[in-house]
Scaffold this motif. Sequence first.
Motif, PDB file in Angstrom:
ATOM      1  N   THR A   1      22.736  33.385  42.476  1.00 52.22           N
ATOM      2  CA  THR A   1      22.267  34.435  41.576  1.00 52.22           C
ATOM      3  C   THR A   1      22.991  34.330  40.247  1.00 52.22           C
ATOM      4  OG1 THR A   1      21.822  36.801  41.388  1.00 52.22           O
ATOM      5  CG2 THR A   1      23.973  36.175  42.268  1.00 52.22           C
ATOM      6  N   THR A   2      22.678  35.228  39.338  1.00 46.67           N
ATOM      7  CA  THR A   2      23.346  35.293  38.040  1.00 46.67           C
ATOM      8  C   THR A   2      24.386  36.398  38.062  1.00 46.67           C
ATOM      9  OG1 THR A   2      21.332  34.563  36.922  1.00 46.67           O
ATOM     10  CG2 THR A   2      23.006  35.646  35.566  1.00 46.67           C
ATOM     11  N   ILE A   3      25.555  36.118  37.492  1.00 46.38           N
ATOM     12  CA  ILE A   3      26.594  37.138  37.349  1.00 46.38           C
ATOM     13  C   ILE A   3      26.665  37.517  35.875  1.00 46.38           C
ATOM     14  CG2 ILE A   3      29.041  37.672  37.575  1.00 46.38           C
ATOM     15  CD1 ILE A   3      29.170  35.814  39.951  1.00 46.38           C
ATOM     16  N   VAL A   4      26.431  38.781  35.598  1.00 46.67           N
ATOM     17  CA  VAL A   4      26.415  39.290  34.229  1.00 46.67           C
ATOM     18  C   VAL A   4      27.735  40.002  33.946  1.00 46.67           C
ATOM     19  CG1 VAL A   4      25.254  40.821  32.599  1.00 46.67           C
ATOM     20  CG2 VAL A   4      23.917  39.566  34.309  1.00 46.67           C
ATOM     21  N   ILE A   5      28.405  39.622  32.861  1.00 44.21           N
ATOM     22  CA  ILE A   5      29.671  40.255  32.484  1.00 44.21           C
ATOM     23  C   ILE A   5      29.385  41.550  31.737  1.00 44.21           C
ATOM     24  CG2 ILE A   5      31.864  39.990  31.267  1.00 44.21           C
ATOM     25  CD1 ILE A   5      31.407  38.047  33.620  1.00 44.21           C
ATOM     26  N   ASP A   6      30.031  42.620  32.167  1.00 46.60           N
ATOM     27  CA  ASP A   6      29.851  43.935  31.543  1.00 46.60           C
ATOM     28  C   ASP A   6      31.218  44.459  31.120  1.00 46.60           C
ATOM     29  OD1 ASP A   6      28.972  46.377  30.681  1.00 46.60           O
ATOM     30  OD2 ASP A   6      28.322  47.111  32.650  1.00 46.60           O
ATOM     31  N   ASN A   7      31.519  44.366  29.819  1.00 43.15           N
ATOM     32  CA  ASN A   7      32.803  44.838  29.297  1.00 43.15           C
ATOM     33  C   ASN A   7      32.793  46.357  29.159  1.00 43.15           C
ATOM     34  OD1 ASN A   7      32.324  41.954  27.811  1.00 43.15           O
ATOM     35  ND2 ASN A   7      34.476  42.269  28.311  1.00 43.15           N
ATOM     36  N   LYS A   8      33.729  47.000  29.832  1.00 42.36           N
ATOM     37  CA  LYS A   8      33.874  48.452  29.779  1.00 42.36           C
ATOM     38  C   LYS A   8      35.336  48.802  29.503  1.00 42.36           C
ATOM     39  CE  LYS A   8      29.579  49.567  30.816  1.00 42.36           C
ATOM     40  NZ  LYS A   8      28.716  50.264  29.836  1.00 42.36           N
ATOM     41  N   PRO A   9      35.811  48.560  28.263  1.00 42.29           N
ATOM     42  CA  PRO A   9      37.220  48.808  27.965  1.00 42.29           C
ATOM     43  C   PRO A   9      37.517  50.291  27.777  1.00 42.29           C
ATOM     44  CG  PRO A   9      36.068  48.097  25.989  1.00 42.29           C
ATOM     45  CD  PRO A   9      35.066  48.034  27.110  1.00 42.29           C
ATOM     46  N   GLY A  10      38.806  50.608  27.836  1.00 45.64           N
ATOM     47  CA  GLY A  10      39.247  51.971  27.560  1.00 45.64           C
ATOM     48  C   GLY A  10      40.217  52.494  28.592  1.00 45.64           C
ATOM     49  N   ALA A  11      41.153  53.313  28.112  1.00 46.54           N
ATOM     50  CA  ALA A  11      42.132  53.996  28.976  1.00 46.54           C
ATOM     51  C   ALA A  11      42.903  53.023  29.854  1.00 46.54           C
ATOM     52  CB  ALA A  11      41.447  55.061  29.826  1.00 46.54           C
ATOM     53  N   GLY A  12      43.334  51.902  29.262  1.00 44.92           N
ATOM     54  CA  GLY A  12      44.141  50.938  29.997  1.00 44.92           C
ATOM     55  C   GLY A  12      43.419  50.266  31.145  1.00 44.92           C
ATOM     56  N   GLY A  13      42.097  50.219  31.061  1.00 46.87           N
ATOM     57  CA  GLY A  13      41.310  49.579  32.120  1.00 46.87           C
ATOM     58  C   GLY A  13      40.750  50.553  33.138  1.00 46.87           C
ATOM     59  N   SER A  14      41.104  51.835  33.031  1.00 45.23           N
ATOM     60  CA  SER A  14      40.668  52.791  34.057  1.00 45.23           C
ATOM     61  C   SER A  14      39.205  53.192  33.900  1.00 45.23           C
ATOM     62  CB  SER A  14      41.554  54.035  34.051  1.00 45.23           C
ATOM     63  OG  SER A  14      41.420  54.757  32.846  1.00 45.23           O
ATOM     64  N   LEU A  15      38.632  53.099  32.707  1.00 45.78           N
ATOM     65  CA  LEU A  15      37.223  53.467  32.532  1.00 45.78           C
ATOM     66  C   LEU A  15      36.313  52.503  33.304  1.00 45.78           C
ATOM     67  CD1 LEU A  15      36.939  54.538  28.775  1.00 45.78           C
ATOM     68  CD2 LEU A  15      37.127  55.976  30.806  1.00 45.78           C
ATOM     69  N   GLY A  16      36.541  51.212  33.103  1.00 45.75           N
ATOM     70  CA  GLY A  16      35.746  50.225  33.819  1.00 45.75           C
ATOM     71  C   GLY A  16      36.010  50.242  35.312  1.00 45.75           C
ATOM     72  N   SER A  17      37.250  50.450  35.675  1.00 43.61           N
ATOM     73  CA  SER A  17      37.595  50.500  37.100  1.00 43.61           C
ATOM     74  C   SER A  17      36.911  51.678  37.779  1.00 43.61           C
ATOM     75  CB  SER A  17      39.113  50.604  37.271  1.00 43.61           C
ATOM     76  OG  SER A  17      39.764  49.475  36.720  1.00 43.61           O
ATOM     77  N   ASP A  18      36.882  52.821  37.104  1.00 42.43           N
ATOM     78  CA  ASP A  18      36.246  54.005  37.668  1.00 42.43           C
ATOM     79  C   ASP A  18      34.746  53.786  37.856  1.00 42.43           C
ATOM     80  OD1 ASP A  18      36.230  56.743  38.546  1.00 42.43           O
ATOM     81  OD2 ASP A  18      35.362  57.297  36.614  1.00 42.43           O
ATOM     82  N   LEU A  19      34.133  53.065  36.940  1.00 40.91           N
ATOM     83  CA  LEU A  19      32.703  52.765  37.058  1.00 40.91           C
ATOM     84  C   LEU A  19      32.411  52.020  38.359  1.00 40.91           C
ATOM     85  CD1 LEU A  19      30.483  51.421  34.179  1.00 40.91           C
ATOM     86  CD2 LEU A  19      30.352  50.389  36.436  1.00 40.91           C
ATOM     87  N   VAL A  20      33.270  51.054  38.688  1.00 40.75           N
ATOM     88  CA  VAL A  20      33.073  50.282  39.915  1.00 40.75           C
ATOM     89  C   VAL A  20      33.396  51.123  41.140  1.00 40.75           C
ATOM     90  CG1 VAL A  20      33.798  48.234  41.212  1.00 40.75           C
ATOM     91  CG2 VAL A  20      33.490  48.103  38.725  1.00 40.75           C
ATOM     92  N   ALA A  21      34.429  51.944  41.046  1.00 42.97           N
ATOM     93  CA  ALA A  21      34.793  52.806  42.181  1.00 42.97           C
ATOM     94  C   ALA A  21      33.634  53.719  42.578  1.00 42.97           C
ATOM     95  CB  ALA A  21      36.023  53.635  41.832  1.00 42.97           C
ATOM     96  N   ARG A  22      32.807  54.104  41.604  1.00 41.29           N
ATOM     97  CA  ARG A  22      31.695  55.020  41.863  1.00 41.29           C
ATOM     98  C   ARG A  22      30.380  54.299  42.145  1.00 41.29           C
ATOM     99  NH1 ARG A  22      33.056  60.229  40.001  1.00 41.29           N
ATOM    100  NH2 ARG A  22      35.040  60.295  38.864  1.00 41.29           N
ATOM    101  N   ALA A  23      30.370  52.980  42.071  1.00 43.20           N
ATOM    102  CA  ALA A  23      29.134  52.216  42.250  1.00 43.20           C
ATOM    103  C   ALA A  23      28.736  52.134  43.722  1.00 43.20           C
ATOM    104  CB  ALA A  23      29.312  50.807  41.679  1.00 43.20           C
ATOM    105  N   PRO A  24      27.462  51.901  43.996  1.00 45.01           N
ATOM    106  CA  PRO A  24      27.026  51.712  45.383  1.00 45.01           C
ATOM    107  C   PRO A  24      27.718  50.498  46.004  1.00 45.01           C
ATOM    108  CG  PRO A  24      25.136  52.021  43.922  1.00 45.01           C
ATOM    109  CD  PRO A  24      26.338  51.825  43.039  1.00 45.01           C
TER     110      PRO A  24
END
Length: 323
Positions: free
Chosen positions: A61-84
Amino acid sequence: MIPRHLLLRGLAAALALGAVAPLTLAQPAKPIRLVVPFPAGGATDLFARTLSQKMGEKLGTTIVIDNKPGAGGSLGSDLVARAPADGLTLLLATTSTHSIGPALGGKLPYDTVRDFTPIAHVGNAPSIMLVPNDSPAKTVKEWIEYAKKNPNQLNYASSGNGTIVQLTAELFKAQAGLQVTHVPYKGTALAIPDLISGQVQVMFDSLPTGMPHVRDGRLRALGVTTLKRSPLAPDLPPVADTLPGFESNTWFGLYGPRDLPAEVVARVNTAANQALNDAEVRAKLTTLGIEPVNSTPQQFSKMVAADLAKWKQIIVERKIVNE
């Protein structure tokens, strides 16, 4: 009429197909989103882009990079924590997001252990100990002796409070028993001129950003922060040769949301390890100053737990805050 043995054989085949149908990544219908919790162009982003193409090929498959910077990396990390937990949203985490961040004691919108599924430890970026070219010390041992003769008279630079650069220096101070003053900068690039001029006397910088100044003769490198000699800087002795056990790496690792199915974890882990064994991928990572790492999810989880404990001890003992 269909013979009974053929019916039974067909039923067995159907059941077998049903058993594997829930494996989301067997043939994913959608691209996988790899969230990078830092800006485009940085080390984590470049690592993700280097790894993703070959890893996507292994997964079909294709892996798409999604940059979600902010708050020392916690914004992007939180997005994944809440993902299905379907294997279609992954995180490229680092020491900052899952070791230092929680150790600093700030409020995070997630629990780094409870809310993520560890998949693979994929790389380490060691640092080097840099001093001005006119420093009286030519080895790590000599620098320690120099600092002990001048307590509270020497300064070390960092990329800011609570960063891996500061923590590495504080770990060094703790193990060597030194009194050296912290001078924080907004990034190591701003600290380099003051290190070259001698306004600060030492800094632990990443290999890719520090070594060009060493090659140009503007700074001197005394050692590398790996336990053994690094293939990225084979001429540099480990600081651990002088301070046994001294080690500091910026690690990179793949996580999924909590409750990611074991079959999906195994498939992504295998694809990551295969990609990291590719000669072209390894060569590109070397240019980024990153050592590829192969691991199981269990090894990755154990490594992060030990790393978190180490930095938490330093943060508490040295009273470090992220200002």
